[in-house]
Scaffold this motif. Structure first.
Motif, PDB file in Angstrom:
ATOM      1  N   ILE A 280     -55.060 -61.848 -68.216  1.00 30.26           N
ATOM      2  CA  ILE A 280     -53.846 -61.922 -69.031  1.00 30.26           C
ATOM      3  C   ILE A 280     -53.664 -60.620 -69.801  1.00 30.26           C
ATOM      4  O   ILE A 280     -54.629 -60.029 -70.291  1.00 30.26           O
ATOM      5  CB  ILE A 280     -53.915 -63.114 -70.007  1.00 30.26           C
ATOM      6  N   GLY A 281     -52.421 -60.163 -69.927  1.00 26.79           N
ATOM      7  CA  GLY A 281     -52.105 -58.935 -70.630  1.00 26.79           C
ATOM      8  C   GLY A 281     -51.708 -59.162 -72.079  1.00 26.79           C
ATOM      9  O   GLY A 281     -52.207 -60.074 -72.740  1.00 26.79           O
ATOM     10  N   HIS A 282     -50.764 -58.362 -72.554  1.00 27.90           N
ATOM     11  CA  HIS A 282     -50.401 -58.338 -73.976  1.00 27.90           C
ATOM     12  C   HIS A 282     -49.551 -59.531 -74.405  1.00 27.90           C
ATOM     13  O   HIS A 282     -49.426 -59.793 -75.595  1.00 27.90           O
ATOM     14  CB  HIS A 282     -49.644 -57.038 -74.271  1.00 27.90           C
ATOM     15  N   TYR A 283     -48.980 -60.259 -73.456  1.00 26.08           N
ATOM     16  CA  TYR A 283     -48.034 -61.328 -73.778  1.00 26.08           C
ATOM     17  C   TYR A 283     -48.507 -62.660 -73.189  1.00 26.08           C
ATOM     18  O   TYR A 283     -47.877 -63.202 -72.269  1.00 26.08           O
ATOM     19  CB  TYR A 283     -46.639 -60.986 -73.251  1.00 26.08           C
ATOM     20  N   PRO A 284     -49.592 -63.231 -73.705  1.00 25.42           N
ATOM     21  CA  PRO A 284     -50.105 -64.491 -73.133  1.00 25.42           C
ATOM     22  C   PRO A 284     -49.089 -65.614 -73.134  1.00 25.42           C
ATOM     23  O   PRO A 284     -49.051 -66.430 -72.211  1.00 25.42           O
ATOM     24  CB  PRO A 284     -51.295 -64.828 -74.043  1.00 25.42           C
ATOM     25  N   HIS A 285     -48.250 -65.682 -74.158  1.00 23.91           N
ATOM     26  CA  HIS A 285     -47.282 -66.776 -74.274  1.00 23.91           C
ATOM     27  C   HIS A 285     -46.222 -66.724 -73.183  1.00 23.91           C
ATOM     28  O   HIS A 285     -45.600 -67.743 -72.887  1.00 23.91           O
ATOM     29  CB  HIS A 285     -46.617 -66.755 -75.654  1.00 23.91           C
ATOM     30  N   LEU A 286     -46.020 -65.556 -72.582  1.00 19.75           N
ATOM     31  CA  LEU A 286     -45.079 -65.430 -71.476  1.00 19.75           C
ATOM     32  C   LEU A 286     -45.776 -65.506 -70.130  1.00 19.75           C
ATOM     33  O   LEU A 286     -45.247 -66.087 -69.187  1.00 19.75           O
ATOM     34  CB  LEU A 286     -44.321 -64.101 -71.582  1.00 19.75           C
ATOM     35  N   GLN A 287     -46.957 -64.934 -70.038  1.00 16.47           N
ATOM     36  CA  GLN A 287     -47.684 -64.904 -68.767  1.00 16.47           C
ATOM     37  C   GLN A 287     -48.374 -66.226 -68.462  1.00 16.47           C
ATOM     38  O   GLN A 287     -48.483 -66.627 -67.299  1.00 16.47           O
ATOM     39  CB  GLN A 287     -48.712 -63.767 -68.792  1.00 16.47           C
ATOM     40  N   SER A 288     -48.846 -66.897 -69.506  1.00 14.64           N
ATOM     41  CA  SER A 288     -49.569 -68.160 -69.314  1.00 14.64           C
ATOM     42  C   SER A 288     -49.107 -69.158 -70.367  1.00 14.64           C
ATOM     43  O   SER A 288     -49.849 -69.535 -71.270  1.00 14.64           O
ATOM     44  CB  SER A 288     -51.081 -67.915 -69.424  1.00 14.64           C
ATOM     45  N   SER A 289     -47.865 -69.579 -70.229  1.00 12.25           N
ATOM     46  CA  SER A 289     -47.230 -70.383 -71.271  1.00 12.25           C
ATOM     47  C   SER A 289     -47.893 -71.738 -71.466  1.00 12.25           C
ATOM     48  O   SER A 289     -47.997 -72.234 -72.598  1.00 12.25           O
ATOM     49  CB  SER A 289     -45.739 -70.567 -70.958  1.00 12.25           C
ATOM     50  N   LYS A 290     -48.387 -72.344 -70.400  1.00 11.70           N
ATOM     51  CA  LYS A 290     -49.053 -73.639 -70.548  1.00 11.70           C
ATOM     52  C   LYS A 290     -50.299 -73.505 -71.417  1.00 11.70           C
ATOM     53  O   LYS A 290     -50.609 -74.388 -72.223  1.00 11.70           O
ATOM     54  CB  LYS A 290     -49.423 -74.230 -69.187  1.00 11.70           C
ATOM     55  N   GLN A 291     -50.999 -72.390 -71.253  1.00 15.96           N
ATOM     56  CA  GLN A 291     -52.189 -72.154 -72.063  1.00 15.96           C
ATOM     57  C   GLN A 291     -51.819 -72.046 -73.548  1.00 15.96           C
ATOM     58  O   GLN A 291     -52.527 -72.540 -74.424  1.00 15.96           O
ATOM     59  CB  GLN A 291     -52.882 -70.869 -71.604  1.00 15.96           C
ATOM     60  N   THR A 292     -50.685 -71.425 -73.838  1.00 12.42           N
ATOM     61  CA  THR A 292     -50.211 -71.323 -75.219  1.00 12.42           C
ATOM     62  C   THR A 292     -49.884 -72.699 -75.776  1.00 12.42           C
ATOM     63  O   THR A 292     -50.249 -73.027 -76.912  1.00 12.42           O
ATOM     64  CB  THR A 292     -48.978 -70.410 -75.292  1.00 12.42           C
ATOM     65  N   VAL A 293     -49.198 -73.519 -74.990  1.00  6.19           N
ATOM     66  CA  VAL A 293     -48.895 -74.880 -75.419  1.00  6.19           C
ATOM     67  C   VAL A 293     -50.188 -75.640 -75.717  1.00  6.19           C
ATOM     68  O   VAL A 293     -50.300 -76.332 -76.740  1.00  6.19           O
ATOM     69  CB  VAL A 293     -48.062 -75.609 -74.340  1.00  6.19           C
ATOM     70  N   ASP A 294     -51.172 -75.477 -74.851  1.00  6.93           N
ATOM     71  CA  ASP A 294     -52.459 -76.174 -75.074  1.00  6.93           C
ATOM     72  C   ASP A 294     -53.158 -75.683 -76.328  1.00  6.93           C
ATOM     73  O   ASP A 294     -53.745 -76.468 -77.070  1.00  6.93           O
ATOM     74  CB  ASP A 294     -53.369 -75.971 -73.858  1.00  6.93           C
ATOM     75  N   GLU A 295     -53.094 -74.376 -76.600  1.00  8.17           N
ATOM     76  CA  GLU A 295     -53.706 -73.820 -77.820  1.00  8.17           C
ATOM     77  C   GLU A 295     -53.046 -74.414 -79.061  1.00  8.17           C
ATOM     78  O   GLU A 295     -53.730 -74.773 -80.035  1.00  8.17           O
ATOM     79  CB  GLU A 295     -53.563 -72.293 -77.847  1.00  8.17           C
ATOM     80  N   VAL A 296     -51.736 -74.517 -79.030  1.00  6.93           N
ATOM     81  CA  VAL A 296     -51.025 -75.072 -80.181  1.00  6.93           C
ATOM     82  C   VAL A 296     -51.383 -76.541 -80.387  1.00  6.93           C
ATOM     83  O   VAL A 296     -51.692 -76.978 -81.503  1.00  6.93           O
ATOM     84  CB  VAL A 296     -49.501 -74.899 -80.014  1.00  6.93           C
ATOM     85  N   ARG A 297     -51.377 -77.314 -79.323  1.00 11.05           N
ATOM     86  CA  ARG A 297     -51.722 -78.724 -79.449  1.00 11.05           C
ATOM     87  C   ARG A 297     -53.141 -78.895 -79.982  1.00 11.05           C
ATOM     88  O   ARG A 297     -53.404 -79.751 -80.832  1.00 11.05           O
ATOM     89  CB  ARG A 297     -51.574 -79.437 -78.104  1.00 11.05           C
ATOM     90  N   ALA A 298     -54.060 -78.066 -79.500  1.00  7.38           N
ATOM     91  CA  ALA A 298     -55.452 -78.167 -79.940  1.00  7.38           C
ATOM     92  C   ALA A 298     -55.598 -77.866 -81.430  1.00  7.38           C
ATOM     93  O   ALA A 298     -56.497 -78.390 -82.093  1.00  7.38           O
ATOM     94  CB  ALA A 298     -56.319 -77.216 -79.116  1.00  7.38           C
ATOM     95  N   SER A 299     -54.698 -77.043 -81.982  1.00  6.21           N
ATOM     96  CA  SER A 299     -54.817 -76.674 -83.389  1.00  6.21           C
ATOM     97  C   SER A 299     -54.570 -77.852 -84.327  1.00  6.21           C
ATOM     98  O   SER A 299     -54.947 -77.801 -85.502  1.00  6.21           O
ATOM     99  CB  SER A 299     -53.824 -75.542 -83.723  1.00  6.21           C
ATOM    100  N   PHE A 300     -53.951 -78.897 -83.824  1.00  2.00           N
ATOM    101  CA  PHE A 300     -53.667 -80.072 -84.658  1.00  2.00           C
ATOM    102  C   PHE A 300     -54.756 -81.130 -84.547  1.00  2.00           C
ATOM    103  O   PHE A 300     -54.707 -82.143 -85.255  1.00  2.00           O
ATOM    104  CB  PHE A 300     -52.308 -80.678 -84.278  1.00  2.00           C
ATOM    105  N   ARG A 301     -55.733 -80.910 -83.670  1.00  2.00           N
ATOM    106  CA  ARG A 301     -56.780 -81.907 -83.492  1.00  2.00           C
ATOM    107  C   ARG A 301     -57.939 -81.641 -84.434  1.00  2.00           C
ATOM    108  O   ARG A 301     -58.181 -80.503 -84.821  1.00  2.00           O
ATOM    109  CB  ARG A 301     -57.275 -81.911 -82.047  1.00  2.00           C
TER     110      ARG A 301
END
Length: 301
Positions: A280-301
């Protein structure tokens, strides 16, 4: 339209939409913002974009997360359709973006005890500067692919040239001259062919439309930010012991602009969890958007 990978967690009971409008911060600054409402929000997510992005970088992610959370994003001053006051009234420095962020959270009535801030690139240092002053500003701050410390060896030379000094004005002029190349290639530069990805036509058009607004371009705002960057980096580093807010660090292992070494050092210095994203490069939220969604969801657990 959401990709299948992002939409996998998208609830079918209620269609969601991104409401985009304007939100006044003070007499000089009105932000364009996006809000996705949830019928039964378990918390709030606030996305903070980088260069040369606008709030449209987050639209698909916001819609995907809207099944569970209220999601906000806005254009920083100098970007998209937010205000661009002259630099003698607003400096565009990280500390001034921190002020904008704090005012937005307060005036939008966000419950900070249930807030995750996801901040990348130029959005990350302001979030951390605000957390130094207000440790309860968020439940969690996820940051990545930015420069928390003044480490020239970790930064691409084109970024380093924007910092205050004899090269600054020439570098700003070059960024303006390279507008079309930046908007077309910044997101995938340095990635192998098989790792390159497309961004939506809507996002491309919004960045293009927002680059020139009034007398200040997006590159001008970026240059003003960097003119004050070393001062605000040094302040963060000198105050690290006071950083109490929970921080998670996410970094693209193939980041061309800010090396992973910066993320490794920062996470180590503050004792934060670090996710290095392979390929992954400088823009993970664009290159691997599902991973970003998972990171956000995990932050609430």
């Amino acid at each position: 339209m959401l990709s299948a990978s992002i939409a996998s967690g998208y609830a079918e009971d209620a269609p969601r939409k991104a409401d985009i409008g304007f939100f006044e911060i003070d007499k000089d600054i009105t932000l364009r913002r996006m809000v996705v409402q949830s019928a039964r929000p378990k918390g709030t997510v606030l996305f903070l974009h980088g260069f040369p992005e606008t709030l449209y970088a987050w639209k698909d992610l916001a819609l995907a997360l809207g099944d569970t959370y209220e999601v906000h994003a806005f254009d920083w001053p100098g970007y998209g359709l937010s205000s661009r006051p002259p630099a003698d009234r607003f400096s565009y420095a990280p500390k001034d973006y921190a002020y904008i962020l704090g005012e937005y959270i307060a005036k939008a009535g966000i419950d900070t005890s249930k807030l995750t801030i996801y901040a990348t690139d130029i959005g990350a240092l302001p979030a951390l500067l605000l957390a130094l002053e207000k440790p309860d500003i968020a439940r969690t701050i996820i940051v990545g692919d930015f420069a928390p410390f003044d480490r020239p060896g970790y930064m691409h030379e084109t970024l380093q040239s924007l910092k205050a000094g004899p090269s600054m004005e020439a570098a700003r002029a070059q960024f303006n001259q390279r507008r079309d190349d930046i908007l077309a290639n910044a997101f995938t530069r340095g990635l192998p062919k098989e790792a390159r990805f497309e961004i939506s036509a809507e996002f491309k058009a919004d960045m293009s439309r927002g680059w020139n607004q009034g007398a200040m371009t997006t590159a001008d705002a970026f240059s003003h930010y960097y003119a004050h960057f070393t001062r605000d980096q040094d302040h963060l580093e000198s105050q690290l012991a006071k950083l109490e807010t929970r921080v998670k660090v996410v970094w693209g292992e193939q980041d061309l602009y800010i090396k992973k070494d910066m993320g490794i050092e920062f996470a180590d210095r503050i004792g934060a969890e670090l996710s290095l994203l392979a390929g992954i490069g400088h823009y993970p939220h664009l290159q691997s958007s599902k991973q970003t969604v998972d990171e956000v969801r995990a932050s609430f657990r």
